[in-house]
Design an enzyme around this catalytic site. Sequence first.
Site, PDB file in Angstrom:
ATOM      1  CE  LYS A 296       1.167   0.073  10.776  1.00  0.00           C
ATOM      2  NZ  LYS A 296       1.253  -1.183  10.024  1.00  0.00           N
ATOM      3  CE1 TYR A 384       6.295  -4.327  11.391  1.00  0.00           C
ATOM      4  CE2 TYR A 384       6.516  -2.439  12.856  1.00  0.00           C
ATOM      5  CZ  TYR A 384       7.015  -3.234  11.839  1.00  0.00           C
ATOM      6  OH  TYR A 384       8.232  -2.930  11.265  1.00  0.00           O
TER       7      TYR A 384
HETATM    8  P1  FAS Z   1       5.459  10.853  -2.024  1.00  0.00           P
HETATM    9  O1  FAS Z   1       5.926  12.096  -1.318  1.00  0.00           O
HETATM   10  O2  FAS Z   1       6.290   9.623  -1.999  1.00  0.00           O
HETATM   11  O3  FAS Z   1       5.198  11.188  -3.578  1.00  0.00           O
HETATM   12  C1  FAS Z   1       4.595  12.412  -3.949  1.00  0.00           C
HETATM   13  C2  FAS Z   1       5.094  12.730  -5.351  1.00  0.00           C
HETATM   14  O4  FAS Z   1       4.451  13.933  -5.779  1.00  0.00           O
HETATM   15  C3  FAS Z   1       6.601  12.978  -5.378  1.00  0.00           C
HETATM   16  O5  FAS Z   1       7.206  12.196  -6.390  1.00  0.00           O
HETATM   17  C4  FAS Z   1       6.706  14.473  -5.679  1.00  0.00           C
HETATM   18  O6  FAS Z   1       7.832  14.786  -6.497  1.00  0.00           O
HETATM   19  C5  FAS Z   1       5.405  14.738  -6.434  1.00  0.00           C
HETATM   20  N1  FAS Z   1       4.980  16.134  -6.346  1.00  0.00           N
HETATM   21  C6  FAS Z   1       5.053  16.960  -5.274  1.00  0.00           C
HETATM   22  N2  FAS Z   1       4.579  18.182  -5.619  1.00  0.00           N
HETATM   23  C7  FAS Z   1       4.199  18.106  -6.927  1.00  0.00           C
HETATM   24  C8  FAS Z   1       3.638  19.032  -7.846  1.00  0.00           C
HETATM   25  N3  FAS Z   1       3.392  20.289  -7.490  1.00  0.00           N
HETATM   26  N4  FAS Z   1       3.380  18.619  -9.114  1.00  0.00           N
HETATM   27  C9  FAS Z   1       3.626  17.322  -9.480  1.00  0.00           C
HETATM   28  N5  FAS Z   1       4.166  16.399  -8.654  1.00  0.00           N
HETATM   29  C10 FAS Z   1       4.449  16.797  -7.388  1.00  0.00           C
HETATM   30  N6  FAS Z   1       7.407   5.693   5.506  1.00  0.00           N
HETATM   31  C11 FAS Z   1       7.619   4.503   6.080  1.00  0.00           C
HETATM   32  O7  FAS Z   1       6.678   3.712   6.183  1.00  0.00           O
HETATM   33  N7  FAS Z   1       8.871   4.164   6.552  1.00  0.00           N
HETATM   34  C12 FAS Z   1       9.947   5.022   6.430  1.00  0.00           C
HETATM   35  O8  FAS Z   1      11.045   4.720   6.849  1.00  0.00           O
HETATM   36  C13 FAS Z   1       9.775   6.269   5.822  1.00  0.00           C
HETATM   37  N8  FAS Z   1      10.828   7.139   5.664  1.00  0.00           N
HETATM   38  C14 FAS Z   1      10.597   8.355   5.082  1.00  0.00           C
HETATM   39  C15 FAS Z   1      11.652   9.290   4.897  1.00  0.00           C
HETATM   40  C16 FAS Z   1      11.420  10.543   4.316  1.00  0.00           C
HETATM   41  C17 FAS Z   1      12.561  11.527   4.129  1.00  0.00           C
HETATM   42  C18 FAS Z   1      10.110  10.890   3.912  1.00  0.00           C
HETATM   43  C19 FAS Z   1       9.826  12.263   3.307  1.00  0.00           C
HETATM   44  C20 FAS Z   1       9.061   9.977   4.078  1.00  0.00           C
HETATM   45  C21 FAS Z   1       9.308   8.705   4.653  1.00  0.00           C
HETATM   46  N9  FAS Z   1       8.281   7.769   4.811  1.00  0.00           N
HETATM   47  C22 FAS Z   1       8.467   6.564   5.380  1.00  0.00           C
HETATM   48  C23 FAS Z   1       6.968   8.049   4.359  1.00  0.00           C
HETATM   49  C24 FAS Z   1       6.947   7.799   2.872  1.00  0.00           C
HETATM   50  O9  FAS Z   1       7.296   6.466   2.624  1.00  0.00           O
HETATM   51  C25 FAS Z   1       5.579   8.175   2.378  1.00  0.00           C
HETATM   52  O10 FAS Z   1       4.573   7.676   3.224  1.00  0.00           O
HETATM   53  C26 FAS Z   1       5.331   7.708   0.965  1.00  0.00           C
HETATM   54  O11 FAS Z   1       6.355   8.228   0.156  1.00  0.00           O
HETATM   55  C27 FAS Z   1       3.951   8.192   0.568  1.00  0.00           C
HETATM   56  O12 FAS Z   1       3.843   8.097  -0.792  1.00  0.00           O
HETATM   57  P2  FAS Z   1       3.091   9.248  -1.611  1.00  0.00           P
HETATM   58  O13 FAS Z   1       1.833   9.578  -0.928  1.00  0.00           O
HETATM   59  O14 FAS Z   1       3.087   8.773  -3.031  1.00  0.00           O
HETATM   60  O15 FAS Z   1       3.989  10.558  -1.447  1.00  0.00           O
HETATM   61  C1  PHB Z   2      13.078   0.989   6.868  1.00  0.00           C
HETATM   62  O1  PHB Z   2      13.375   2.005   6.210  1.00  0.00           O
HETATM   63  O2  PHB Z   2      13.556  -0.138   6.632  1.00  0.00           O
HETATM   64  C2  PHB Z   2      12.093   1.128   8.006  1.00  0.00           C
HETATM   65  C3  PHB Z   2      11.714   2.400   8.417  1.00  0.00           C
HETATM   66  C4  PHB Z   2      10.810   2.534   9.453  1.00  0.00           C
HETATM   67  C5  PHB Z   2      10.294   1.383  10.065  1.00  0.00           C
HETATM   68  C6  PHB Z   2      10.664   0.117   9.632  1.00  0.00           C
HETATM   69  C7  PHB Z   2      11.579  -0.020   8.594  1.00  0.00           C
HETATM   70  O3  PHB Z   2       9.403   1.509  11.082  1.00  0.00           O
END
Ligand code: FAS
Ligand code: PHB
Length: 389
Positions: A296, A384
Site C-alpha cells: 500500500k 488488496y
Molecule cells: P519517496 O520517499 O519515494 O520520495 C520522496 C523524495 O523526496 C525522495 O526522492 C527524497 O530524496 C526526496 N527528499 C527527501 N527530503 C528532501 C528534501 N529535504 N529536499 C528535497 N527532496 C527531498 N511500498 C510498497 O508498496 N511496497 C514495498 O515493497 C515497499 N518497499 C519499500 C522499501 C523501502 C526501503 C522504503 C523506504 C519504502 C518502501 N515502500 C514500499 C514504500 C515506498 O514505496 C513509498 O510508499 C513510496 O516511495 C512513496 O513515495 P513518495 O511519497 O514519493 O516518497
Molecule cells: C515487491 O516489492 O514486489 C512487493 C513488496 C511488498 C508487497 C508486494 C510486492 O506486499
Amino acid sequence: MRTQVAIIGGGPAGLLLSQLLHQAGIDTVVLERRSRDYVLSRIRAGVLETGLVELMQAAGVSERMERDGFVHDGTLIANGNEQFRVDFKALTGNHVMVYGQTEVTRDLYEARDAAGCVTLHDCSGVKPHDLDTDAPYVTFLREGAVHRLDCDFVAGCDGFHGPCRQEIPQSVRREFEKVYPFGWLGVLSETPPVDDELIYSNSGRGFALCSMRNANLSRYYIQCQLSDSPDDWTDDMFWDELRRRIPEEATARLETGPSIEKSIAPLRSFVCEPMQWGRMFLCGDAAHIVPPTGAKGLNTAASDVNYLWRALVAWYSDGERGGIDTYSETALARIWKAERFSWWMTTLLHRFPEQNDFDIRMQDADIAYLRDSTAAQTAMAENYVGLPY
Ligand code: FAS
Ligand code: PHB
C-alpha cells in the site's frame, strides 16, 4: 523563480503530481535532494492498484507499464507447507498490476524531460516559508547559491524523512505510530519467479514473500531481526532461509542466483494529521507510512496525488475551493483504511517475539478462516486491489 505549485521531493508522489498538473496546464517545479541516478537506484514497491494504473494513463506515462507490467488476478497465501489462492478477479472483478516503482519513477522522469518540465536535483536546505499566507515561497541551496521559488501552493512530497511535515506547528500536528519488532530483508535476483503470482508465506521461522519484476527478475523478502544488516546475510544464507519459509512445492521450483540488490527495510505504521497546513499539502510518505505487507505504500501516495491534483485543477480552473479545503479529511479517510489493512496483513503473517502458543494458534485459525471463507477472502481482495478513491 516563480511557479504555480512548488513540489518538494522527486519520488513517485512528486513526479506523478507534477505530470498530472502539467497535463492540466498548471506549472510546477520539482525540487529533489538527490540525483536522478540515486532516486532511480532505490528498489521499492512492486504492486500497483488499478487506481494508480489509471493515474499513470491520465498522466500519459502508461505505455511501458502496459507493455511490460504483469496483470495479477490473485495471490497465493501459505501457512507452513499449505497454500491457497485468493482470486481477486472472481471476488472483486478487479486485479493488480505488478510493475516496479523504479520503472514508474523512470517513466515519469522521461515524460517530464519530454515535456520540458523543471526538475531540480541536488537541492539542499529546502525550506518552505509563509505557508499561512497567499504568497508562500521555498528557499533552497543549489550549485553554491541560495535560490527562492515563489509559488501559489507547496506540495510536500519529500518522504518520511523530509522537512515538510515539520512545518505543521507541533500544537496542530498529531502523529500516530506503531513500530514493528522486525524488518524485511529484500533480494533482487536475475532468476525466473518461483510462481506466476506472489506468495505471501507465514512459517514457524517467520514471514517470506516471493514477488517479481519480470520473467527473469525476481524479488524476494524474508522477515529479519531489526539488528540485522544486509552484510550479515550471504546469498546462500538468504536462499537457505527462504527455502525453509515457503511451501515445499515452491521450494522445488525455486531458482536461485546472485543477488543484484540486497537491503533491509524497517516496518512501521505512521500517520500525520492533518495532511495540510495553510497552502502546503502533504502527499505520500511525507504524511504516512505502512508496513509493505499490504503493498500500500506507493498506492496510498497515488491516492493522495489523485485528490490533490483534482483539487488544484478545480481551484485554478474555476476558483472552486472545496477540494483544497477538504484535502486532508478526504485523503485521511482512505489512508486509515490502508493503514488498517497493512497492519492486519502484517499481524496475520509475521512471527512476533512476544507471541505464545495460544497467539500462534490464533494466527493459524485466522489464516484457516481466510482459506475457508469467501467473505473473508472478499474482504482481503477488495482491500488488496484497492478501495475506491
Ligand atoms: P519517496 O520517499 O519515494 O520520495 C520522496 C523524495 O523526496 C525522495 O526522492 C527524497 O530524496 C526526496 N527528499 C527527501 N527530503 C528532501 C528534501 N529535504 N529536499 C528535497 N527532496 C527531498 N511500498 C510498497 O508498496 N511496497 C514495498 O515493497 C515497499 N518497499 C519499500 C522499501 C523501502 C526501503 C522504503 C523506504 C519504502 C518502501 N515502500 C514500499 C514504500 C515506498 O514505496 C513509498 O510508499 C513510496 O516511495 C512513496 O513515495 P513518495 O511519497 O514519493 O516518497
Ligand atoms: C515487491 O516489492 O514486489 C512487493 C513488496 C511488498 C508487497 C508486494 C510486492 O506486499
